[in-house]
Design an enzyme around this catalytic site. Structure first.
Site, mmCIF file in Angstrom:
data_model
loop_
_atom_site.group_PDB
_atom_site.id
_atom_site.type_symbol
_atom_site.label_atom_id
_atom_site.label_comp_id
_atom_site.label_asym_id
_atom_site.label_seq_id
_atom_site.Cartn_x
_atom_site.Cartn_y
_atom_site.Cartn_z
ATOM 1 N N CYS A 254 0.828 -1.204 0.000
ATOM 2 C CA CYS A 254 0.000 0.000 0.000
ATOM 3 C C CYS A 254 0.866 1.259 0.000
ATOM 4 C CB CYS A 254 -0.943 -0.023 1.192
ATOM 5 S SG CYS A 254 -0.108 0.010 2.787
ATOM 6 N N ARG B 255 12.410 -4.675 5.548
ATOM 7 C CA ARG B 255 13.142 -4.527 4.284
ATOM 8 C C ARG B 255 14.644 -4.725 4.447
ATOM 9 N NH1 ARG B 255 12.094 -2.431 -0.676
ATOM 10 N NH2 ARG B 255 13.684 -0.891 -0.455
ATOM 11 N N HIS C 206 5.823 6.615 -2.441
ATOM 12 C CA HIS C 206 7.136 7.172 -2.787
ATOM 13 C C HIS C 206 6.990 8.662 -3.094
ATOM 14 C CE1 HIS C 206 7.962 2.920 -4.583
ATOM 15 N NE2 HIS C 206 8.120 2.915 -3.276
HETATM 16 S S1 SF4 Z 1 -1.992 1.774 5.645
HETATM 17 FE FE1 SF4 Z 1 -1.669 -0.091 4.460
HETATM 18 S S2 SF4 Z 1 -1.503 -1.705 5.975
HETATM 19 FE FE2 SF4 Z 1 -2.424 0.058 6.991
HETATM 20 S S3 SF4 Z 1 -4.607 -0.127 6.776
HETATM 21 FE FE3 SF4 Z 1 -3.962 0.995 5.035
HETATM 22 S S4 SF4 Z 1 -3.584 -0.527 3.449
HETATM 23 FE FE4 SF4 Z 1 -3.659 -1.595 5.410
#
Ligand code: SF4
Ligand code: SF4
Lengths: 549, 443
Positions: free
Chosen positions: A67, A101, A201
């Site tokens: 995400c 990471r 990014h």
């Molecule tokens: S920020 Fe990313 S991990 Fe967190 S709720 Fe939103 S999609 Fe899910």
């Protein structure tokens, strides 16, 4: 499965690819199949093919993408060691981005600030969702400040935060003013904001540019050549190898974005004279904004692959137009390449002719092809997880990319020449000249033009599709990430993780190249793959052949 | 509750839900929310089990987040049906869909309406906002909801029991099944991810890894004579056994993870009672060997100071076991909610133990820095603490991301306990051996 590998490898394999593609897509409902089809290209370099990229993943199709929050916090800011990063949200989002990471960092002194091993979260509870979480966020920032007195605190919003309307920017401003000696800034990087990590990014680039870059003008050394390395995140120690190389050349690395970096180096990075861009996808915004505001030219380089590293260093030397530097560069290249070539000659005997597929990242699927070429291996197929069309087709395509609702979501900063600090680093005519000679000065030509005709290119490949590819093509190695790793290996094909390097590395530069050759040799030639089919089944196969023959 | 959590000692609720759904045969889970949650959770589970794990997402956009996720949910279910042909789809919510208040049961109603007569898998759902729970409570809540939605009572089956599992490893699940079978009991063990999350290599491609409890068998839970339910440290309202008791009057034995003599005795005794059989000889032999092991090693263990952390159920059982072998549990810590370790607090053996609930790894580390400890028992996230304190960490629970074999770890039952016992003892011996100036070959 395709029995005749040569058939796939030959240049006239379009029919084979098309057949396989159609079979894979036939599993999807027609609408989805049509959409996925646009993300498939059978490469014909130089013909201006278009690929669909950076569009929403179809719900329910198991994507490898993460995400926006992951791209912002995990990728771009994760590696800077002395910023306290606080995730504002429920616990999971922060927990999952904790050190996964594997960016390495090495503080100069043991007492230097280093918060890399920490994962801070506001761990929102029911009442914060109902009544708002700003108060909790404020106290969290205060707690972190009291505990560490860091130079900077960064706040990252997760999905629920955007929905309940907490204003992380206002809170950050307020706390920054209150502390006076700590830079506090926020990111509206809720996961749903963009198509993938990529949106994160961009958001990270914007905020770092607004809040950090240019806040310290002092030039701390009198080194003649001062550069930044953008889009290098020190996975597996890559930055350390590159730092070694620049140090040998007497080139000052003002800042790396953001492997092994500190907030001070980034604050000062606008004083450099050249930006070298590794991962175009994640950091091109920064390169452009620094060019516009401060006049720093940028060039696309690639330090993955020994020959690519040599080429990149020569490119840098050409820019600085300095005989001594060029001489140093040549000396270094001849010494380092000699070692590399010795090593690869032996390994190549075992890897030549083998095949690879790469489906990863926003630049790695391109960069790592260099290393496979050095091993005399063939690339069958490649694609990115979260790249845009320019990463495939080159930046020339930029004007023709449609701006959709998802891209509009992300702020484009209006950047102007800084009246005091803009400085022409190189005469325009000289820069133009460089551009004529090298298509990757202030430009990126993308992955497709560097891949052979007849190779298969697929964007945002889904789990199901990659499993099908394995079944159909049986490459000797598949490069992706941990999410694909065990599915692919169950089918008897080794998977090399190019996000975390399977805890190996470094792979950048010259020493890194040798590490990579050795790892690939181990993976494609280990005896375990021969155990996968049990002897009685092998025998059955032979018998069956015998009977049917 | 603190305002800033540093290095949390719990994960989020839909992870627990996904784990339960992995225990159903031919099932794919779909998380309702943005795609990041599904990707992160997959990544985390895969790192532990080292097996392929597919979790779909309804991939919210900004628009969905504002206007509701119904269309995304419906589309994702259709796409999962087409690409995976599952028998079951397990839906769980995330914080985002919970915050906007999407009602899954309404969405599913609409879905079934549109789907009409087309063949449709069973769709299960649970609500798992992480601002109201952890991966552990998410696990038990999903287990509870699945049973609640599927169990039916038709004709009670003689000698059949339910085992509602906890956050066990695949090897532990296999061993539970073997133990129950030795009592000549028919068992429905759920969730059973012993094959789906610990499979062999494939000579044929499987969209969904083989294994898991078939849905028809889960339906049959309502016909069991009793339930053994490992949700010991959890609230009643998320206990599957409790729910079956309420609905059909099936007696439920809330049982702690069977680690150590005392807790194993209870477990085997329960099986003996339910089966009307004596405890089979083989287990009595295992028990004797375990006690013999305790005797042989007591001199390495007595008075050693242990810190235990992780999932509340595991912390509870491991603490009781450690106390049993003469180790002082000086600190027992969990990221689980307040009062989840109440069971320890009331026991005499833990009167001097620091019990930390709703804590994070930094609290544990701080504790270790200010107090002395000889050994740590918990997830691999404790490696920083172990490294800084230069004491061994015995990895157990979830996650174990820095060693292989998490799926094969078996610490339950007399035999499993013996395993854990040997690991702990050997780690302490090794620590001592390495710190001596002379290299003794006999310890
Ligand atoms: S920020 Fe990313 S991990 Fe967190 S709720 Fe939103 S999609 Fe899910
Ligand atoms: S939003 Fe909630 S469900 Fe998603 S990763 Fe974060 S804590 Fe977990």
């Amino acid at each position: 499965m395709i029995e005749d590998k040569d058939k796939v490898m030959s240049k006239n394999n379009e029919a084979v690819h098309t057949e396989i593609k159609e079979e894979i897509l036939s599993k999807f409902p027609p609408k989805v199949a049509r959409k996925r089809d646009k993300s498939y290209v059978i490469n014909e370099p130089g013909t201006g093919q278009a690929i669909q990229a950076n569009i929403r993943t179809v719900p329910g199709i198991i994507t490898q993408r993460g995400c926006t929050y992951a791209g912002c916090k995990g990728v771009v800011l994760g590696p800077t060691r002395d910023i306290v990063n606080i995730t504002h949200g429920p616990i999971g989002c922060g927990f999952y981005s904790w050190l996964t990471r594997r960016n390495q960092t090495l503080p100069e002194k043991e007492t230097d600030e280093n918060y890399m091993a920490y994962c801070f979260s506001t761990d929102m509870q029911d009442e914060n969702i109902v009544f708002g979480g700003e108060k909790k966020l404020k106290t969290a920032i205060q707690e972190a400040y009291d505990l560490f007195h860091p130079k900077a605190i960064a706040i990252f919003s997760t999905c629920p935060v955007g929905l309940i309307g907490d204003d992380v920017h206002a809170v950050s401003r307020e706390m920054k003013e209150k502390f006076g000696d700590c830079n506090v800034f926020g990111f509206s990087c809720e996961g749903y904001r963009g198509v993938s990590q990529s949106a994160g990014h961009h958001i990270a680039n914007n905020q770092i540019f607004k809040h950090v870059v240019g806040t310290d003008d002092t030039i701390k050394t009198d080194k003649k050549f001062r550069i930044n390395l953008l889009g290098e995140y020190n996975i597996g120690g890559d930055s350390f190898e590159l730092e070694r190389i620049f140090e040998r050349l007497g080139v000052e690395l003002v800042a790396t974005y953001s492997g092994n970096s500190t907030i001070d180096s980034i604050a000062n990075s606008h004083t450099a004279d050249l930006n070298l861009v590794m991962c175009h996808r994640s950091i091109n915004y920064m390169a452009e904004m620094m060019q516009t505001k401060y006049g720093i030219p940028w060039m696309k380089i690639n330090f993955i692959g020994a020959k690519a590293s040599a080429k990149s260093l020569r490119k840098m030397a050409l820019y600085f137009e300095d005989a001594k530097l060029s001489e140093e560069v040549e000396k270094l290249i001849s010494e380092e390449l000699a070692v590399v070539e010795d090593e690869v000659a032996e390994i190549k005997k075992r890897t030549a002719g083998k095949t690879a597929m790469l489906f990863v990242g926003g630049s790695r699927a391109h960069h790592y092809q260099e290393l496979f070429k050095e091993l005399d291996m063939k690339i069958l197929a490649a694609g990115y997880e979260f790249a845009h069309r320019d990463d495939y087709e080159g930046r020339d395509v930029l004007p023709s990319i449609k701006v959709d609702a998802d891209s509009r979501n992300i702020e484009e900063l209006k950047v102007e020449k800084d009246p005091d600090r803009y400085k022409e680093r190189i005469e325009q005519s000289k820069l133009d000249n460089l551009k004529k000679k090298d298509p990757e000065v202030e430009n990126y030509i993308g992955m497709m033009s560097e891949m052979e005709a007849g190779t298969l290119i697929i964007d945002d490949i889904s789990h199901y599709e990659s499993e099908q590819l394995i079944k159909k093509y049986r490459p000797d190695i598949f490069c992706a990430g941990i999410k694909e790793k065990y599915a692919i290996q169950k089918s008897g094909v080794p998977l090399k993780q190019l996000h975390s390097y399977d805890y190996g590395g470094p792979y950048a530069g010259f020493k890194g190249a040798v590490n990579f050759y050795k790892d690939i040799d181990r993976m494609v030639n280990t005896s375990i793959w021969s155990l996968i089919v049990p002897p009685w089944e092998k025998e059955a196969e032979i018998n069956a052949d015998y009977i049917s023959a | 509750m603190k305002d800033v959590t540093k290095n949390a000692c719990h994960l989020c609720a839909p992870l627990g839900a996904s784990l339960v759904y992995k225990g159903i045969q031919n099932c794919v889970s779909v998380l309702h929310g943005s795609q990041g949650c599904a990707t992160y959770i997959r990544r985390y589970l895969i790192g532990h089990f080292r097996e392929p794990i597919d979790i779909a997402s309804s991939s919210f956009t900004e628009h969905t987040a504002v206007f509701g996720g119904q269309e995304n949910m419906i589309q994702s279910i259709i796409n999962v049906i087409n690409t995976y042909s599952p028998d079951v789809i397990g839906v769980a919510t995330t914080c985002l869909s919970e915050t906007i208040g999407d009602d899954i049961s309404m969405i599913l109603k609409e879905f079934h309406k549109r789907r009409g007569e087309s063949k449709t898998p069973v769709i299960l759902y649970t609500s798992t906002p992480s601002y109201r729970g952890t991966h552990v409570t998410g696990f038990f809540k999903t287990l509870h909801d699945v049973i609640n939605q599927t169990a039916i009572q038709t004709e009670p089956v003689d000698r059949m029991i339910n085992i509602f599992s906890g956050l066990f490893s695949p090897a532990e699940i296999r061993s539970l099944k073997e133990i129950a079978a030795s009592f000549s009991l028919k068992t429905i063990l759920f969730p059973d991810y012993s094959d789906t999350l610990d499979g062999g290599n494939w000579n044929q491609y499987h969209p969904i890894p083989p294994g898991g409890t078939p849905i028809q068998i889960i339906n049959n839970c309502g016909n069991a004579q009793a339930s053994i339910d490992f949700s010991f440290c959890q609230k009643d309202e998320i206990s599957a056994g409790q729910s079956l008791f309420g609905k059909f009057g099936i007696p439920s034995y809330r049982t702690a993870y069977p680690i150590g003599i005392e807790l194993c005795d209870t477990f085997y005794d329960t099986l003996a009672t339910l089966s009307g059989m004596e405890i089979p000889k083989q287990f009595m032999r295992e028990r004797e060997r375990l006690i013999d092991g305790y005797v042989d090693a007591h001199k390495y263990l007595y008075g050693k100071r242990a810190v235990v952390f992780g999932d509340e159920n595991l912390v509870f059982s491991v603490s009781i076991f450690l106390a049993e072998i003469g180790i002082d549990v000086v600190c027992a810590a969990t990221g689980g909610p307040k009062d989840s370790l109440i069971g320890l607090k009331t026991k005499e053996a833990f009167a001097r133990t620091d019990i930390l609930e709703d804590c994070d790894y930094e609290d544990v580390e701080e504790w270790v820095i200010h107090n002395r400890a000889d050994i740590l028992v918990g997830s691999s996230r404790g490696n920083k603490i172990a490294r800084n304190a230069e004491i061994p960490l015995i990895r157990c629970g979830f996650p174990i991301h820095d060693r292989v074999g998490a799926a094969r770890q078996n610490f339950i039952g007399y035999k499993g306990t013996h395993n854990l016992f040997d690991q702990i003892t050997n780690a302490l011996i090794e620590q001592r051996q390495n710190s001596m100036s002379i290299n003794y070959g006999t310890m």
